[in-house]
Scaffold this active site. Sequence first.
Site, PDB file in Angstrom:
ATOM      1  N   CYS A  83       0.842  -1.198   0.000  1.00 53.76           N
ATOM      2  CA  CYS A  83       0.000   0.000   0.000  1.00 53.76           C
ATOM      3  C   CYS A  83       0.882   1.254   0.000  1.00 53.76           C
ATOM      4  O   CYS A  83       1.645   1.463  -0.931  1.00 53.76           O
ATOM      5  CB  CYS A  83      -0.993  -0.041   1.167  1.00 53.76           C
ATOM      6  SG  CYS A  83      -2.335   1.164   1.016  1.00 53.76           S
ATOM      7  N   HIS A 195      -3.761  -4.868  -0.918  1.00 53.19           N
ATOM      8  CA  HIS A 195      -3.426  -5.463   0.376  1.00 53.19           C
ATOM      9  C   HIS A 195      -3.430  -6.989   0.251  1.00 53.19           C
ATOM     10  O   HIS A 195      -4.492  -7.610   0.273  1.00 53.19           O
ATOM     11  CB  HIS A 195      -4.447  -5.036   1.434  1.00 53.19           C
ATOM     12  CG  HIS A 195      -4.316  -3.612   1.845  1.00 53.19           C
ATOM     13  ND1 HIS A 195      -3.497  -3.213   2.880  1.00 53.19           N
ATOM     14  CD2 HIS A 195      -4.882  -2.484   1.354  1.00 53.19           C
ATOM     15  CE1 HIS A 195      -3.575  -1.896   3.027  1.00 53.19           C
ATOM     16  NE2 HIS A 195      -4.393  -1.441   2.097  1.00 53.19           N
ATOM     17  N   GLU A 197      -2.672  -9.125   2.428  1.00 56.72           N
ATOM     18  CA  GLU A 197      -3.184  -9.704   3.673  1.00 56.72           C
ATOM     19  C   GLU A 197      -4.698  -9.680   3.745  1.00 56.72           C
ATOM     20  O   GLU A 197      -5.295 -10.328   4.615  1.00 56.72           O
ATOM     21  CB  GLU A 197      -2.582  -8.977   4.880  1.00 56.72           C
ATOM     22  CG  GLU A 197      -3.147  -7.607   5.189  1.00 56.72           C
ATOM     23  CD  GLU A 197      -2.626  -6.479   4.313  1.00 56.72           C
ATOM     24  OE1 GLU A 197      -2.983  -5.315   4.569  1.00 56.72           O
ATOM     25  OE2 GLU A 197      -1.864  -6.760   3.363  1.00 56.72           O
TER      26      GLU A 197
END
Length: 213
Positions: A83, A195, A197
């Site tokens: 990011c 992202h 994750e």
Amino acid sequence: MSSPKVTVLDFGIGNLFSVCRAVEKCGADVELVDTCPRADQVERLILPGVGAFAKCLAAMRRYGAVDLAREFAETGRPMLGICVGMQALFEIGEEFGEHPGIGLIPGRVQKLAPAPGENAFKLPHIGWAPLERPAPDRWDGTPLRSVLPGEYAYFVHSFHGMPEHPSAILATTHYGSTRVTAAVAHENVTGVQFHPERSGPVGLRILKQFIAG
């Protein structure tokens, strides 16, 4: 055999808990450090980051992450920016004025803007978007090597990196008809605007390949 070791920098700005959990799920030992380590103490490095470019870079400088990232890039070991951590890899960010970045990837971080003739769109760009590959072999040898073009990742951003050299663009996506830089790479340094994750199985595969080096 010991597990791969990944160092995540805790300079006060970033989605640290989710990143660490995802990396652990991929089989690595995670070291979350709130004191800047030396480059020779790190095997694999993750630069997180959320929010405004200038605020994130200011926090990185206070912590020592800017110098660490430059030194670590010289080691040839894997580094991943996520990011705003990806945006920090660029030379200049244009959010709330011009601000210097780490400078590992020539180019600027600019606000998303509609393509000519397209109606204005809402910012930030939030949600799932497909990853597109600029060239057939572009993902070979990178953390995206197990991703299929068109698989989706999760984005939350209003700015994106614009590399000076198109060869630095690892992946793109679209917001409306605007082409968005989704990932960049230069030698051992990779940055993803999305992202991983929060991107489900696709994101975990990307992290696993980053860990594998």
